[in-house]
Structures are given as structure tokens and as C-alpha cells.
Enzyme design. Structure first.
Site, PDB file in Angstrom:
ATOM      1  N   GLY A 604      -4.428 -66.921  75.917  1.00  0.00           N
ATOM      2  CA  GLY A 604      -3.098 -66.852  76.139  1.00  0.00           C
ATOM      3  C   GLY A 604      -2.233 -67.835  76.134  1.00  0.00           C
ATOM      4  CG  PHE A 608       5.122 -74.921  83.135  1.00  0.00           C
ATOM      5  CD1 PHE A 608       6.196 -75.480  82.543  1.00  0.00           C
ATOM      6  CD2 PHE A 608       5.098 -74.073  84.303  1.00  0.00           C
ATOM      7  CE1 PHE A 608       7.263 -75.181  83.025  1.00  0.00           C
ATOM      8  CE2 PHE A 608       6.250 -74.007  84.983  1.00  0.00           C
ATOM      9  CZ  PHE A 608       7.455 -74.594  84.327  1.00  0.00           C
ATOM     10  N   GLY A 609       1.641 -74.135  79.412  1.00  0.00           N
ATOM     11  CA  GLY A 609       0.377 -74.366  78.530  1.00  0.00           C
ATOM     12  C   GLY A 609      -0.364 -73.340  78.014  1.00  0.00           C
ATOM     13  CB  VAL A 611      -4.845 -69.234  79.457  1.00  0.00           C
ATOM     14  CG1 VAL A 611      -6.238 -68.881  80.485  1.00  0.00           C
ATOM     15  CG2 VAL A 611      -3.636 -69.662  80.363  1.00  0.00           C
ATOM     16  CG  ASP A 736       6.519 -66.184  86.480  1.00  0.00           C
ATOM     17  OD1 ASP A 736       7.409 -65.270  86.491  1.00  0.00           O
ATOM     18  OD2 ASP A 736       5.952 -66.842  85.913  1.00  0.00           O
TER      19      ASP A 736
END
Length: 830
Positions: A604, A608-609, A611, A736
Site C-alpha cells: 500500500g 510519506f512513502g 509499504v 492519525d
């Protein structure tokens, strides 16, 4: 527009199906068209057996939500000019159609990462213009067809990770156009052709990894002057490695797990011919039959070298002191050879070194103090040598050390407290079979992340201070300790009965004659408490002793807490993590274990990046790794925040962080990643908003969440928040909380993850409502973030509670807070 363009290419429609495809009817209601439930986007186009005739419109490629396309039993044409067929990274099954061999203009045919079975169709030999054939990572069987040798324009032939068998077609190595061949991880046999380097002048990449290829490495290999990678590990190659002096572009030379070398003095002479390969990064020669000395010329190898692996051979002599010239070396393995002499102190100059394995040799002398300079070191193994002297306390500077194995030597003296204070030690600490003396240090209580602790067969002795019991009682509280070996010392006192000491099968304390107590399975004598006679006057001793002892203990506790508080005031916990302080796993290792961060392993995308899923080379377990996109200005801050938070917390309902990486990738760019335990069942979002159309029939049936399951997940998340807000010091705000950040393990237990936006609550106002203006910006996700944050208020624990409320509503209504139905003042809460 895409469907109307498709209609315009139809020249015969006997059943008049296309007559209904007009703007008077919504396109989702057109015959053969189906749309998704949540969005009016085309997901299915089923025009089976309608006797349609015409060309297949390229506009079909614009249907970006399409997941089912059925056009069988019609008369479509128009693919004869196809030049590229790319079907990679899907879930396609069945045999590869031989009819693809009729697409005579195709230049690229890519079928990577599917579930294709059967063999490679011989009809592909008709594709005379084909320059790329890639079918890696499928379930292909049978032989590589000789017909493929007719493809005179073939440059890339990639069929690794299948079940292909038979002999490597010799004619394949006669195609002078070939740039890359990858047949790794199959069941192929045969030998490499003797003229390989001459017949393949353009060869850049050759992998025969993990097959049954035998014979010698061809002497002509050096003629392939463009070769950058030879990956030939895990085969049956024999003989000596020929000179490689012309391979100036070589980057990876990997021939581990073969039978190369003859145990002779000049077996490694080819290394001298590699000194001109100035881009060499990986050199893996381990598990072969190489003998002789390690040439001094190894010090002149490429300064780009990252890994040098020579373990499990018959190499003798000393390690050249010029090894320090390999400035970028991250892994140096020479285990189980016949090396002797002293360990060069110059190894301490390899500041990027992460793994050093010198075990199973004949090294003598002392452990160099300079090894304490290796700030990035994660694994150090020097066991089974003849090392003497003390364990240098400088190793306590290796703040990323996870494994320390110094067993089976002749080391003496005390165990340095500096080493036992390394909280990073989480795998093995083995100091067994030495001559270590002194008490069992109190600092051992700081190894709370330890999994294996072996101090057996030493001379640890003497009266252990009563303040830490017999064997230190805190050892029973080591949650991750799986094996404890304290046997064959001179320890004394009471053995705890809790924690790891409750399981006698994983604790060894034999050979300590003055121990007592413990669980019955340890078969130790009971501890005898000596009670003196009561005095005739005053209070009885049986009352006085506990009272006095209690007062002393209370005084000790108060003093200890006071010292701790004073220490905290003097040395506040830093929130900034210096560069490389979290470096516990190498970029190179993550690259291998995620298949070079391939799309097939992508789990996914995050703010910020990305996985990825990986599999550990060490034990085969799965893990998840978040690779930060450092082009995002806040990504580095997110990395630091997450590392800082995760190193201070641990709870059954929080995602466990396994490791971290902060370094440089192969292109010289900054690289940061965090490694987590892998969650088999994915995210809560995937379960709440799953639709059957989103999965193929070949995948496991996805079941809906029942009411009790939802309730249990909600309780898990509540427990995690309760821990973060009320049990952590200082409290932590997640900032979050949403379904995509809640992951489910194989037992459907929920774990809160992604702490990239988390913050510590300021000590002065741990439960303060958010009234002041924020200086950190708005964190979180639209729909889940409290509205007051948008007006500049500081984040607080109440914001997490708001997000949790939204989460509960979403879990039990099945609606996202951003659902399209929420407009005109209607929202999820209302």
C-alpha cells in the site's frame, strides 16, 4: 466517451445491442456494462457471444476501474499491429496462449508475476522482432523451447522463479543480441557453453541462480566486457575461477554455494584480476572449496564494495591490513575458514560496517579496541577462535548492536557494564565458554529486549548482592527472553519462579552448586531462611526484622526514585535521533528480501512513502517495511517521530517495530525505512469497505466482519489508545487514527500502526484541552481530524478520542466520513 469510441469501431451488431448505447440512458445501464456500487465508474464489460464484428478500440484502456473484460465468441480483430504486450503484476491464470505467437510485430512480451502454468509456447519462436521476453515469477513448467533460438533480435530473456526443467539450450547462448539472461530459481541442468563470453559480446546480466548447472565457469567469460552481474550461486559449479581482468564494468559477482576451488594456494588469484572493476559492489564467494591465502590485492578492490563474503571455505593466513581501504564495506564475512593471526585493528576504520563475522577460525590476541568505532555495527560474531584478554568496554559505543557472540574463546576479566547497557541488543548475547570472572552485573537488567542470553561455562562467582536476589529477579520480567543459560558458574542464592524461570525447558542453571528454590522441575533444594531466637524484652525479632527491612527498602526506593528524577532533570530524553543511530538493518538486505521493492510486494501507499512485504533471509518470516519518500519535505520528520515514539512503547495492540534503516541506496541517495511485523489480514479499511468485485476468483474468499468481530476490534483499538494516553510517560497522541492505520493479525486482533504524525504530550498539560494555537501544523486525515485543529488549536489526546468516535461510527455503519452522501450539512455524526 470511451464506450462510445468502442461502439464506433463495431461494424456489425446483429442483435442491435449497441443501439441502446446512447446518451439518453446512463452508461451504467447500457447492456453489457456494470459500474461499481460506490462510484459510477465502469468495472465490468461483458459482451460475450453477441456476434459483434469490428476492431478492438484502444479507448478500452481508458476504463481505469475495469476489472472484468469478456469479449469471447465474437469477431474482433485489429491486434495484428500490436508491438507491446505487458500483462505483468496481475492475477492471470491458465496456460500462456500459443496464439500470441501470431502477433508478428510484437517486440515486448511481459507476463511477470502472474499465475501462468504450462510451458513456454514454441510458437513464440515466430516472433522475429521480439527483443524482450519476461515471464518471471509464474508457475511455468517444462523445457525452454529450442524454437526461441530463432529470435535473432532477442535482448532480454527473463524466466526466473518458475519450475522450468531440462537442459539450458546451448543455442540460446549463440544469440549475439542478448543483453540479459535470467533463468534463476528453476530446475535447469547442463553446463555453461565454453565460448559464452565470445558468442554473447553484449551480455550485461547473467543469472543461473539456484539451478542444477554443473561444470566450470568458462574461461571466455572475461571476453564479455560489458558484463555487470554474474549471479550463479546455489548450483554445482566446479573448478577454478578463471581470470576476470577484462570485466571492468562488473558490479556483482555472486557464486556462493557451489564447489568452486580446489583447496589450493592459487584458488583466489582471480581476485587480483578484479581490481580494475571499479564499480564492484557485491562479492559473494562463500560456501565453496577455495583454499590458499587471501591475496593482499583484495585491499585494492573497488572502494564501492558493500559486501565481501568468504565464509565456509578453506582460506588460511591473515586478513590483509589494507582491508581498511574498502571504505564503504557494510558486510564482511569470513566465518569457518582457517584464518589466523590477530584481528586487524584497521577493521575499526570501516565506519559503515554493519555485520562482521569472523567466527570459526584461529584468530588469537585481543579483540581490537577500535571495533568500538563501528557505530553502524548490528552483528558481531567472533566465537570459536583463540582470542584472549578482556572484552573491550569500547564495544559499548556500538549503539546499534543487536547480536554479540564472543563464545568459545579464552576471554577473561569482568563483563563490561557498558555492553550490558546496550538496549539495542535484541537477538543473541553469547559470552559462554570463556574465563570470565566477577559477579553477574546489575546492568544485565537493562537487556530487556534480549531473546537469547548465554553466560555458561565461565567463572562468574562470589556472593551476589542481596539487592538483586540470587539470580537477579528482574530476569523473570524479560518479556522477549526465550533461552537463558547460566550453567557451569559459581552463582548462588534463590532462583526466581516467574517469567522465563517458570519454564525449566528453556533455562539452564546446572553446575551452580549454591542455588536454591525455583520451580520443582529444576530439582533444586529449598532455600533455608535462618531465623534467630526472639529476645525476651522488646519486640520479637520476627516483627522487628520485617519492619526494619521494609523501612530500609522504602528508603532505598525513595532514594532511587529521587536519583532517577534528578537524572531526568539533568539529562532530558533527546527527541532527535542522530543520523545512523537507528541503522539496524542494511539497505542491501531490505533490497534482497523485498525482491528489489518489486510492485508484486507492494502492500500500500502512505502519506510519506510506500509499504512493501518482505521475507527474512534469516528465518523465512514475513515482515512489512515502510520506505520513506524523502522527496516529501515532511518525510524525514515523520521517520524521526515514528522512531522516537516506537522505541518508547510496546503493547499487544500496537504494531511492533522490528528494525529501522537509515543510510544510502545504491544510487547515492538518502534512504530511510522502518520494518514492522507483518499483519496477515491486512487493514481494517480493506475489511470494512471490501466489495467482491475487487478480488479475482482465484484468491481466498473474503468474509464480511460480524458484529462481535467489529466490537472486539473496537475494544482492541480502545486498549491501544488507553495505553498511549494513560500508561506512557509522557503520554502520546497518535494524530492519525483511521481504519487504514489499524492492521489485523491472523487471529483478527487489531494493532494500531503508522506513528509518523505522533507527538508526545507536553509534560505541563498532559490532559489539557486544545485552546492554544498550534505551531506544528494540522496533522491527520480529512474526516477523522477534529475540526478545531483546522482553526489552529494544538493536538491533544481528545483529538484521538474524536477520531476514535468517527472510527466507531464508520465500523458500525459501513460509511466513510468522506462518503459522497455526506453533503448539505449531512455528516457521519448526524
Amino acid at each position: 466517451m470511451s464506450l462510445l469510441a468502442f461502439k464506433n469501431m463495431i461494424i456489425d451488431d446483429p442483435f442491435k445491442i449497441m443501439d441502446s448505447w446512447n446518451e439518453t440512458i446512463h452508461f451504467c445501464d447500457w447492456p453489457g456494462v456494470s459500474c461499481g456500487r460506490r462510484h459510477p465508474r465502469v468495472t465490468v464489460l461483458n459482451l460475450t457471444s453477441l456476434k459483434l464484428r469490428g476492431s478492438l478500440s484502444p479507448s478500452i484502456g481508458n476504463l481505469s476501474f475495469l476489472y472484468v473484460l469478456k469479449l469471447q465468441n465474437n469477431s474482433f480483430s485489429g491486434c495484428c499491429n500490436l508491438v507491446s504486450v505487458v500483462l505483468s503484476y496481475n492475477m492471470m491464470v491458465g496456460k500462456i496462449p500459443a496464439e500470441l505467437g501470431t502477433l508478428l510485430k510484437v517486440k515486448q512480451l511481459s507476463l511477470v508475476s502472474n499465475y501462468f502454468t504450462g510451458g513456454i509456447p514454441p510458437s513464440f519462436g515466430n516472433l522475429s522482432l521480439l527483443d524482450t521476453f519476461s515471464a518471471s515469477k509464474n508457475n511455468l513448467l517444462g523445457k525452454i523451447p529450442d524454437e526461441l533460438c530463432q529470435l535473432l533480435n532477442l535482448k532480454y530473456f527473463l524466466v526466473n522463479e518458475n519450475n522450468l526443467s531440462g537442459t539450458l539450450p546451448p543455442c540460446l547462448f549463440n544469440l549475439s543480441s542478448i543483453v540479459a539472461i535470467d533463468v534463476g530459481t528453476n530446475h535447469l541442468e547442463g553446463k555453461l557453453p565454453p565460448l559464452l563470453g565470445i558468442t554473447l559480446p553484449n551480455l550485461e546480466f547473467l543469472s543461473i541462480y539456484k539451478n542444477n548447472v554443473t561444470g566450470n565457469i568458462p574461461v571466455t567469460l572475461s571476453n564479455a566486457t560489458n558484463l555487470q552481474s554474474l549471479i550463479a550461486g546455489r548450483n554445482g559449479l566446479t573448478g577454478k575461477v578463471p581470470p576476470l581482468g577484462n570485466l571492468l564494468k562488473m558490479r556483482r559477482f555472486l557464486v556462493a554455494f557451489n564447489y568452486l576451488g580446489k583447496g589450493e594456494e592459487d584458488d583466489l588469484s582471480f581476485l587480483t584480476t578484479l581490481v580494475n572493476a571499479t564499480s564492484l559492489e557485491l562479492l559473494e564467494l562463500n560456501t565453496n572449496n577455495f583454499g590458499g591465502l587471501l591475496p593482499a590485492s583484495v585491499s585494492n578492490l573497488s572502494t564501492e564494495l558493500i559486501e565481501l563474503s568468504l565464509s565456509y571455505n578453506q582460506i588460511s593466513g591473515e586478513i590483509p591490513r589494507g582491508i581498511a581501504n574498502l571504505k564503504k564495506l557494510q558486510a564482511f564475512f569470513v566465518a569457518y575458514n582457517r584464518f589466523n593471526g590477530e584481528i586487524p585493528s584497521e577493521i575499526g576504520d570501516l565506519i559503515y560496517l554493519q555485520e562482521l563475522a569472523l567466527l570459526g577460525n584461529h584468530f588469537f590476541g585481543q579483540i581490537p579496541i577500535s571495533l568500538g568505532n563501528l557505530a553502524s555495527l548490528t552483528k558481531l560474531s567472533l566465537r570459536e577462535n583463540n582470542l584472549q584478554g578482556r572484552i573491550p568496554s569500547s564495544l559499548g559505543k556500538c549503539h546499534n548492536l543487536e547480536l554479540l557472540d564472543l563464545g568459545s574463546n579464552n576471554l577473561s576479566g569482568f563483563i563490561p557494564s557498558e555492553i550490558l547497557e546496550l538496549s539495542s541488543l535484541s537477538e543473541d548475547v553469547d559470552l559462554s565458554q570463556n574465563q570470565l570472572t566477577g559477579f553477574l552485573p546489575m546492568e544485565i537488567g537493562k537487556l530487556r529486549n534480549q531473546g537469547y542470553l548465554n553466560l555458561s561455562d565461565n567463572k562468574l562467582q562470589g556472593q551476589i548482592p542481596t539487592s538483586i536476589g540470587g539470580i537477579p529477579g528482574f530476569l523473570k520480567d524479560f518479556k522477549f527472553l526465550q533461552i537463558l543459560n547460566l550453567s557451569s558458574n559459581s552463582l548462588e542464592g534463590a532462583v526466581p519462579t516467574g517469567g522465563i524461570f517458570s519454564n525449566a525447558t528453556v533455562v539452564s542453571i546446572i553446575g551452580n552448586r549454591n542455588l536454591c528454590g525455583g520451580v520443582p522441575e529444576l530439582d533444586l533444594p529449598a532455600c533455608v531462611v535462618e531465623v534467630k531466637k526472639e529476645r525476651k524484652s522488646g519486640f520479637p525479632l520476627k516483627i522487628v526484622i520485617p519492619v526494619v527491612s521494609g523501612l530500609i527498602g522504602l528508603t532505598f526506593i525513595v532514594c532511587f526514585l529521587g536519583i532517577q528524577q534528578f537524572s531526568r532533570s539533568r539529562k532530558p530524553t533527546p527527541t532527535y535521533i542522530p543520523e545512523n543511530s537507528t541503522l539496524r538493518v542494511s539497505y542491501q538486505c531490505l533490497l534482497r528480501e523485498t525482491d528489489r521493492f518489486s510492485a508484486s510486494n507492494l502492500l500500500g501507499m502512505r502519506a510519506f512513502g510506500s509499504v512493501y512485504k518482505g521475507i527474512s533471509e534469516h528465518d523465512g518470516t514475513f515482515f512489512a517495511v515502510k520506505v520513506l519518500d524523502l522527496s516529501h519535505h515532511a518525510a524525514s520528520r515523520s521517520f524521526l517521530a515514528e522512531c522516537e515514539v516506537l522505541k518508547n512503547i510496546r503493547h499487544r495492540n500496537l504494531v511492533k517495530v522490528l528494525s529501522a534503516c537509515s543510510g544510502i541506496d545504491y544510487e547515492g541517495n538518502e534512504f530511510k525505512a522502518i520494518v514492522y511485523e507483518y499483519m496477515d489480514k491486512g487493514s481494517l479499511h480493506d475489511w470494512l469497505h471490501f466489495t467482491p468485485q475487487e478480488k479475482s476468483e482465484s484468491q481466498e474468499e473474503h468474509k464480511k466482519l460480524g458484529f462481535i468481530q467489529r466490537l472486539n476490534i473496537a475494544i482492541d483499538v480502545a486498549c491501544a489508545l488507553d495505553y498511549l494516553h494513560n500508561d506512557c510517560q509522557p503520554p502520546i497522541i497518535h494524530r492519525d487514527l483511521k481504519p487504514s492505520n489499524i492492521l489485523l493479525d491472523e487471529n483478527m486482533t487489531a494493532h494500531v500502526g503508522d506513528f509518523g504524525l505522533a507527538r508526545f504530550v507536553p509534560p505541563a498539560i498532559p490532559n489539557s484541552s486544545a485552546n492554544s494555537k498550534s505551531s506544528t501544523g494540522v496533522g491527520g486525515t480529512i474526516g477523522y481530524t477534529p475540526p478545531e485543529l483546522g482553526m489552529g488549536s494544538d493536538a491533544s489526546i481528545y483529538g484521538d478520542v474524536y477520531s476514535f468516535g468517527i472510527l466507531l461510527l464508520e465500523m458500525f455503519t459501513g460509511r466513510k466520513p468522506t462518503d459522497e452522501m455526506f453533503k448539505d450539512n449531512l455528516n457521519l455524526h448526524n
